[in-house]
Every structure is written in C-alpha cells, then in structure tokens.
Write a protein that holds these residues in place. Structure first.
Motif, PDB file in Angstrom:
ATOM      1  N   ALA A 148       0.831  -1.208   0.000  1.00 55.83           N
ATOM      2  CA  ALA A 148       0.000   0.000   0.000  1.00 55.83           C
ATOM      3  C   ALA A 148       0.864   1.256   0.000  1.00 55.83           C
ATOM      4  O   ALA A 148       0.553   2.242  -0.676  1.00 55.83           O
ATOM      5  CB  ALA A 148      -0.928  -0.009   1.210  1.00 55.83           C
ATOM      6  N   ALA A 149       1.969   1.228   0.762  1.00 54.28           N
ATOM      7  CA  ALA A 149       2.873   2.374   0.784  1.00 54.28           C
ATOM      8  C   ALA A 149       3.453   2.642  -0.605  1.00 54.28           C
ATOM      9  O   ALA A 149       3.580   3.794  -1.040  1.00 54.28           O
ATOM     10  CB  ALA A 149       3.998   2.129   1.789  1.00 54.28           C
ATOM     11  N   LEU A 150       3.779   1.575  -1.335  1.00 50.53           N
ATOM     12  CA  LEU A 150       4.275   1.735  -2.702  1.00 50.53           C
ATOM     13  C   LEU A 150       3.202   2.333  -3.604  1.00 50.53           C
ATOM     14  O   LEU A 150       3.474   3.190  -4.437  1.00 50.53           O
ATOM     15  CB  LEU A 150       4.728   0.383  -3.253  1.00 50.53           C
ATOM     16  N   ALA A 151       1.967   1.862  -3.437  1.00 52.43           N
ATOM     17  CA  ALA A 151       0.873   2.377  -4.265  1.00 52.43           C
ATOM     18  C   ALA A 151       0.654   3.858  -4.040  1.00 52.43           C
ATOM     19  O   ALA A 151       0.290   4.599  -4.958  1.00 52.43           O
ATOM     20  CB  ALA A 151      -0.416   1.603  -3.981  1.00 52.43           C
ATOM     21  N   TYR A 152       0.866   4.313  -2.811  1.00 53.77           N
ATOM     22  CA  TYR A 152       0.713   5.728  -2.497  1.00 53.77           C
ATOM     23  C   TYR A 152       1.947   6.540  -2.873  1.00 53.77           C
ATOM     24  O   TYR A 152       2.003   7.744  -2.648  1.00 53.77           O
ATOM     25  CB  TYR A 152       0.399   5.911  -1.011  1.00 53.77           C
ATOM     26  N   GLY A 153       2.956   5.873  -3.428  1.00 52.50           N
ATOM     27  CA  GLY A 153       4.142   6.587  -3.869  1.00 52.50           C
ATOM     28  C   GLY A 153       5.042   7.022  -2.742  1.00 52.50           C
ATOM     29  O   GLY A 153       5.863   7.924  -2.911  1.00 52.50           O
ATOM     30  N   LEU A 154       4.909   6.393  -1.580  1.00 49.43           N
ATOM     31  CA  LEU A 154       5.691   6.844  -0.432  1.00 49.43           C
ATOM     32  C   LEU A 154       7.180   6.592  -0.606  1.00 49.43           C
ATOM     33  O   LEU A 154       8.004   7.273  -0.001  1.00 49.43           O
ATOM     34  CB  LEU A 154       5.193   6.150   0.840  1.00 49.43           C
ATOM     35  N   ASP A 155       7.518   5.595  -1.466  1.00 52.52           N
ATOM     36  CA  ASP A 155       8.941   5.329  -1.685  1.00 52.52           C
ATOM     37  C   ASP A 155       9.608   6.431  -2.499  1.00 52.52           C
ATOM     38  O   ASP A 155      10.828   6.501  -2.568  1.00 52.52           O
ATOM     39  CB  ASP A 155       9.109   3.989  -2.405  1.00 52.52           C
ATOM     40  N   GLN A 156       8.804   7.304  -3.120  1.00 55.65           N
ATOM     41  CA  GLN A 156       9.364   8.370  -3.940  1.00 55.65           C
ATOM     42  C   GLN A 156       9.575   9.669  -3.159  1.00 55.65           C
ATOM     43  O   GLN A 156      10.038  10.657  -3.706  1.00 55.65           O
ATOM     44  CB  GLN A 156       8.427   8.652  -5.123  1.00 55.65           C
ATOM     45  N   ARG A 157       9.177   9.679  -1.890  1.00 53.46           N
ATOM     46  CA  ARG A 157       9.260  10.911  -1.103  1.00 53.46           C
ATOM     47  C   ARG A 157      10.597  10.953  -0.366  1.00 53.46           C
ATOM     48  O   ARG A 157      10.982  10.011   0.310  1.00 53.46           O
ATOM     49  CB  ARG A 157       8.097  10.991  -0.118  1.00 53.46           C
ATOM     50  N   ALA A 158      11.271  12.064  -0.498  1.00 55.81           N
ATOM     51  CA  ALA A 158      12.614  12.177   0.078  1.00 55.81           C
ATOM     52  C   ALA A 158      12.568  12.492   1.572  1.00 55.81           C
ATOM     53  O   ALA A 158      13.443  12.068   2.322  1.00 55.81           O
ATOM     54  CB  ALA A 158      13.396  13.270  -0.655  1.00 55.81           C
ATOM     55  N   GLU A 159      11.531  13.235   2.030  1.00 56.23           N
ATOM     56  CA  GLU A 159      11.525  13.645   3.428  1.00 56.23           C
ATOM     57  C   GLU A 159      11.164  12.479   4.349  1.00 56.23           C
ATOM     58  O   GLU A 159      10.497  11.537   3.942  1.00 56.23           O
ATOM     59  CB  GLU A 159      10.527  14.795   3.656  1.00 56.23           C
ATOM     60  N   GLN A 160      11.633  12.556   5.583  1.00 56.52           N
ATOM     61  CA  GLN A 160      11.362  11.505   6.555  1.00 56.52           C
ATOM     62  C   GLN A 160       9.923  11.617   7.037  1.00 56.52           C
ATOM     63  O   GLN A 160       9.431  12.700   7.340  1.00 56.52           O
ATOM     64  CB  GLN A 160      12.316  11.614   7.736  1.00 56.52           C
ATOM     65  N   GLN A 161       9.240  10.483   7.111  1.00 55.74           N
ATOM     66  CA  GLN A 161       7.862  10.454   7.575  1.00 55.74           C
ATOM     67  C   GLN A 161       7.621   9.198   8.388  1.00 55.74           C
ATOM     68  O   GLN A 161       8.278   8.174   8.200  1.00 55.74           O
ATOM     69  CB  GLN A 161       6.870  10.443   6.391  1.00 55.74           C
ATOM     70  N   LEU A 162       6.641   9.278   9.282  1.00 53.30           N
ATOM     71  CA  LEU A 162       6.129   8.113   9.990  1.00 53.30           C
ATOM     72  C   LEU A 162       4.663   7.955   9.591  1.00 53.30           C
ATOM     73  O   LEU A 162       3.854   8.855   9.780  1.00 53.30           O
ATOM     74  CB  LEU A 162       6.257   8.292  11.498  1.00 53.30           C
ATOM     75  N   VAL A 163       4.355   6.808   9.030  1.00 53.77           N
ATOM     76  CA  VAL A 163       3.024   6.569   8.471  1.00 53.77           C
ATOM     77  C   VAL A 163       2.449   5.299   9.079  1.00 53.77           C
ATOM     78  O   VAL A 163       3.143   4.283   9.203  1.00 53.77           O
ATOM     79  CB  VAL A 163       3.086   6.418   6.928  1.00 53.77           C
ATOM     80  N   ALA A 164       1.183   5.353   9.471  1.00 48.43           N
ATOM     81  CA  ALA A 164       0.466   4.159   9.917  1.00 48.43           C
ATOM     82  C   ALA A 164      -0.419   3.675   8.770  1.00 48.43           C
ATOM     83  O   ALA A 164      -1.209   4.446   8.230  1.00 48.43           O
ATOM     84  CB  ALA A 164      -0.383   4.466  11.142  1.00 48.43           C
ATOM     85  N   VAL A 165      -0.253   2.416   8.401  1.00 50.89           N
ATOM     86  CA  VAL A 165      -1.120   1.801   7.386  1.00 50.89           C
ATOM     87  C   VAL A 165      -2.111   0.906   8.121  1.00 50.89           C
ATOM     88  O   VAL A 165      -1.728  -0.095   8.728  1.00 50.89           O
ATOM     89  CB  VAL A 165      -0.309   0.988   6.359  1.00 50.89           C
ATOM     90  N   TYR A 166      -3.372   1.295   8.074  1.00 49.80           N
ATOM     91  CA  TYR A 166      -4.464   0.594   8.769  1.00 49.80           C
ATOM     92  C   TYR A 166      -5.195  -0.232   7.722  1.00 49.80           C
ATOM     93  O   TYR A 166      -5.861   0.298   6.846  1.00 49.80           O
ATOM     94  CB  TYR A 166      -5.371   1.641   9.413  1.00 49.80           C
ATOM     95  N   ASP A 167      -5.054  -1.555   7.804  1.00 55.89           N
ATOM     96  CA  ASP A 167      -5.563  -2.456   6.771  1.00 55.89           C
ATOM     97  C   ASP A 167      -6.647  -3.356   7.354  1.00 55.89           C
ATOM     98  O   ASP A 167      -6.366  -4.326   8.058  1.00 55.89           O
ATOM     99  CB  ASP A 167      -4.411  -3.300   6.222  1.00 55.89           C
ATOM    100  N   LEU A 168      -7.907  -3.023   7.043  1.00 53.31           N
ATOM    101  CA  LEU A 168      -9.053  -3.800   7.524  1.00 53.31           C
ATOM    102  C   LEU A 168      -9.783  -4.356   6.307  1.00 53.31           C
ATOM    103  O   LEU A 168     -10.484  -3.636   5.600  1.00 53.31           O
ATOM    104  CB  LEU A 168      -9.982  -2.921   8.360  1.00 53.31           C
ATOM    105  N   GLY A 169      -9.567  -5.633   6.055  1.00 57.73           N
ATOM    106  CA  GLY A 169     -10.144  -6.259   4.867  1.00 57.73           C
ATOM    107  C   GLY A 169     -11.353  -7.108   5.193  1.00 57.73           C
ATOM    108  O   GLY A 169     -12.036  -6.911   6.193  1.00 57.73           O
TER     109      GLY A 169
END
Length: 577
Positions: A148-169
């Motif tokens: 999901a992080a890849l889909a959101y393009g988070l790997d392309q962001r240079a700045e440092q971030q802390l992200v919570a991925v909440y996955d309820l399927g």
C-alpha cells in the motif's frame, strides 16, 4: 513479465505495470474477483463470481474465506475430496493466472503475492506454496502495508515520515507503523488479528437478523444451512449499503417455511443499529493500533499520516473511530480494494527493473455538506456544518445522511449546500440551496425526518436529493462544485494513485454464437480442469488456453478453429498420462 496479486480473504486482485503505470487487470466488468471456490451439482469446478453466486443455494459445495486458514494443519472438503488451504488458494491463483494470460495473450509465470503483515511464517509459506501450485514462480511475498505504501508513492518521497497503514479487509486486520527515509520503506512495528474483518461484521448483522426473525416467527433460520447462507449474503449487502445510506431494507422472501407456509424476512436496519453491533470489534483494531505504536516506541503525535487499506475501511464508523482516536484524518485517495494489488505490481516492476512514472487520481479537494442546527446544552445552535462527503474522497462517490426537523409541526426544511472545512456552515462556500416542504412525520408527535443524498460524479458535478421519510416526497438539485487541479506537490503526495483503468471488452465466455464457439467454450472448460489436475509441465496448455481465449474475444473464427485443434491434441496427451 512479473505481475502483482493481492490474494484476499473475500476478494483478490491482479495488477501489472503498463507504460510505467500500475493498473488493475479487469476481467469483463470485474475489477476484483471473489476469493471463492465451489463445485456445481454436475461436479464442475467454479471459481470467483460463479462460486460466490452458488454459495446461497449450495453452501456445502462452496469454500469461502480460506485465507483465514492459511498455515493451519487443516483440510477442507470440496465434493468427495479434502484439500489443504494452500490447495484452495492455488485454485484462486490459477483463475487469476488464466485471466492475466488471456489479457496479455501469452504465458505469465512470475508473480509477487501480498500477505497481511501479521501473517505467521507458516501462513506465508502456505501462500508461497499456493503460488507454486498455481504454476507461478513466486518472486517475492511482501506485506500488504508495504504494498500500500508503494501504491501511495511513499517510496518516492525524500523527506522523513512516519506513516500508519491501517488495513481492515474482509477477513484479516493489521496495522503497520512505517518509517520512510530517503526513499527507503522500513516497517517499524506491526500488530493485528488474522481473524477479524468484514466477515465478522456480516456475522454480527446476520445473527442480529436471525434473532429478530426467530422472535417474530418462532423459527431459527440459523438451523438451516441455506437460510443461514442467505442471511450472510443479505447482511453483507446491507453492510455495504449502510456505508452510504442511513437506512437499508433487508428482504429475503421464503427464507424458511413453517408447517408448509413460507416465512419472509422484511426488516429495516439503521446505520446506528449496525454500528452498535460492531463497535467493540472496531475498538479492538484501535487496541492493535496502540500496540503497534508502543512496539515502535512512538506515540500517536509522532505520526504524519494514516493510510486506509481494505474494503471494510469504507464503513463510516471505522473512519470516525480512527480519526477520533488519533486526531488524524485517514487517507483514502486510492480505492481501498485495489491499493495492495497496485503496490504489488509496483514491487514486481522494481524486481523486473522497469521504469515507473507518476499516477494522478482525482479526488474531492474539499468537503461537501449542508447547514444544520444542533442542540447543545439545551440551546439550539444554528449555522453548524454537517459534512456528508469528506475531502480527499475518491470520485465518483455517493453518500447520504438522515436529518430531523426541529419540531413535530415543522413542514419544511431548507437545504443549504456548502463546500469547505469550517465547522460554521456560513464560513464555507455556498454551492446551492432548495426547499423541501409538505413534510409528514413518520410517527405522530415526532419531528419529520429527511434523507439527504450527495452524488459527486467524475465531472465534478454534485447532485443532491432530499427525501421526506414520512411522505416519500423527493426534491433534487445539481450544482457545480469548485474543482481545483492537483498541484505538483499533490501529484507527488499521491504518486502511484490510479487515474483511469481501461476495462476489457466483453466476456469471452459469451463472445459470439454458433457451433464453433460453443465447441470452443466446452473445450476450454475441459482444458482448465485438465490444467488443474495435471502433474506435468503446464506451460504449453496454459499458453494454448490463453491463445484460444484471445481468438474468441476477437471473434477470429479461423484462429478459433486452428487453436481448438491444437488444444484438443494437448488435452489428449495430458489425459493419457
């Protein structure tokens, strides 16, 4: 070619990178495929929608939600045989493999498959085995939050971030705390429950309906396997409807019989009732959320973003409880059902060394709502803003809420539609207004109630409808909401989001008519069964199946005849083994 697969509990999806962009591969009009396997009365194997459809009348011949049993030492019955969970998952993966091969017209053997971050090692190994049984070379098993992080393009962001991925399927839940630094995605901590998801919400609502039905009729529908299957299906449909509507009517004719007389289910369920049934389950996800933060040595204030993944995150109560618990508005720019598969495709492309570009997705740039008055501490406070469609909701979308008049004798309500984020309605942009009058109370002595529905279409047009629940009278208006183009920063923020997807044209199973096509359809069914049962190299047979399907889809009768002959030879060879 390497493709990405989200092997889900209730639905699965397949994606690939095309021209630098990740796209979901649809089959006919299906973007995602039910993760259901069954046998028909004639003993034919069915996978996907046909299996899901037969569940209500042949539940004993149908297997659902097998992902919950992955890695367990158990076997499930299908017909006269028993199978491991990996076997059943392999049947699902084989059908996905057949679809992608029909789409591209060539064999596809390499795959990246996603699993919940909270999956055990045994469950991960079972998933790999299922892929191998399906004829794939499993290049990698990756965690769904990472995808999901890849889909959101988070790997392309240079700045440092802390992200919570909440996955309820549909059947599993996990939350991962991800640290992003210089394009590196690192999972700091994960927590979850592999036995919690939308299936459990369906179960709660179905139980509630069954108890009510038994109280009304003296018959427990749970004692009949088919009646229970129908209740589960009705509960699922009601759950989905209640994500965009405040009420839903649940009807199941001839659910059971008593003394030869048919008994019907006909009951209105409110969103509030449904939320009361599942609130403790959602609360459990918040406990997992806090546990993941604690494991990562963080508090919620350290988070920069929360990303929602999984179809069950569409339930308004989930969004509200997570937002209230964290003080952060969860992001849903990418379809929650598709984000993981798209991310898996990106990972597959990275492994294959393909170049990737940016994806732009259209969302509502501002919240849309209406003016209301609230009672606070015994006083009526006017000019309050009630948001119906939150900002950053993917479009098109439909949402509705129910509102009450102030007094029982009130006969009209003015509907004022606003765009913006300010809690005071008049501080936002007024888009339009209209009056719905001649209101009639549903119950004598109670204020009339009105259901207001917002439809925001792909062209940025907002359609508003108000329906008096007492009289059934309806008023409508269409307004043009201000539509801002995403800035370059927004594009970077939403890198790898899906802008458009070109669906395949018609189902090859219904392409054309005539004896040649009918023979080909029957031969394909026989070939698919041979493919599943074969213990030898399946590449030639899979390629022949895919080639014939392409010929059928294009209506090329010469190619159909040629490929039918080739496929017959291959089937005979396999059946002689």
């Amino acid at each position: 070619m390497i493709i990405g697969i989200d092997l889900g509990t209730t639905f699965s999806a397949i994606a690939m990178v095309r021209d630098g962009l990740p796209v979901l591969i649809a089959h006919a009009d299906e973007r995602i495929m039910p993760s259901v396997v069954g046998l028909t009365a004639q003993g034919a194997l069915v996978v996907g929608t046909p299996a899901r459809n037969q569940y209500v009348f042949a539940p004993e011949q149908t297997i659902r939600s097998i992902k919950r049993q992955m890695g367990q030492e158990t076997r499930v019955a299908l017909g006269e045989q028993t199978y491991t969970p990996a076997d059943i998952s392999a049947l699902i993966l084989r059908e996905l493999k057949r679809r992608i091969e029909a789409h591209v017209g060539q064999p596809v053997d390499r795959v990246v498959i996603t699993v919940p971050a909270y999956f055990s090692d045994a469950a991960r190994q079972a998933t790999r085995e299922a892929g191998e049984l399906a004829g794939f070379v499993v290049e990698r098993i990756i965690n769904e939050p990472t995808a999901a992080a890849l889909a959101y393009g988070l790997d392309q962001r240079a700045e440092q971030q802390l992200v919570a991925v909440y996955d309820l399927g549909g059947g599993t839940f996990d939350v991962s705390i991800i640290e992003l630094d210089a394009g590196v995605i690192e999972v700091r901590a994960s927590h979850g429950n592999t036995q919690l998801g939308g299936d459990d919400f369906d179960q709660r609502l179905a139980e509630y309906l069954a108890v009510g039905f038994e109280a009304d009729h003296g018959v427990d529908p749970r004692s009949d396997i088919r009646a229970w299957a129908r209740l589960l299906r009705a509960a699922e449909h009601a759950k989905i409807a209640l994500s965009s509507q405040p009420f839903v009517q649940v009807r199941e004719e001839y659910l059971v019989s008593q003394a030869g007389a048919p008994l019907h289910l006909d009951r209105e369920i409110s969103r509030a009732e449904f939320e009361g049934l599942i609130a403790d389950l959602v609360e459990g996800t918040l406990e997992s959320f806090d546990a993941a933060l604690n494991d990562a040595g963080l508090n919620v204030e350290a988070l920069d973003r929360i990303i929602f993944v999984g179809g069950s995150t569409r339930i308004p109560l989930v969004w509200q409880m997570v937002a209230d618990h964290t003080g952060i508005e969860p992001e849903t720019e990418i379809n929650p059902d598709e984000a993981v598969a798209l991310g898996a495709a990106i990972q597959a492309a990275i492994i294959a060394g393909e170049p990737l570009d940016t994806i732009l997705v259209d969302v509502t740039p501002h919240s849309l709502g209406m003016e209301i008055a609230n009672w606070e501490f015994g006083h009526l406070v006017p000019d309050c803003y009630s948001v119906i469609i939150p900002r950053n909701t993917t479009i098109p979308t439909t949402r509705s809420e129910v509102y009450s008049a102030i007094t029982p004798d009130q006969t009209a309500i003015a509907i004022k539609i606003y765009q913006g984020e300010h809690p005071v309605a008049s501080q936002n942009m007024l888009l339009g207004e209209f009056l719905i009058d001649h209101l009639r109370p549903e119950v004598a002595g109670q204020p009339p109630r009105v259901t207001v529905q917002f439809d925001f279409d792909i062209n940025g047009i907002l359609h508003v409808a108000a329906v008096d629940r007492g009289s059934g009278k309806e008023c409508r208006i269409s307004v043009k909401a201000a539509h801002a183009q995403l800035t370059p920063a927004d594009i970077a923020h939403n890198r790898a989001a899906l802008d458009a997807l070109e669906l395949e044209g018609g189902d090859d199973a219904s392409a054309g008519a005539g004896p040649v096509n009918l023979e080909a359809q029957g031969l394909l069914a026989r070939a698919r069964r041979a493919l599943i049962n074969s213990q030898s190299d399946q590449t030639a047979l899979a390629e022949a199946i895919a080639t014939l399907e392409v010929a059928l889809r294009h209506g090329d009768h010469d190619a159909i005849e040629t490929n039918v002959e080739s496929l017959i030879d291959l089937i005979y060879d396999l059946e002689d083994e």
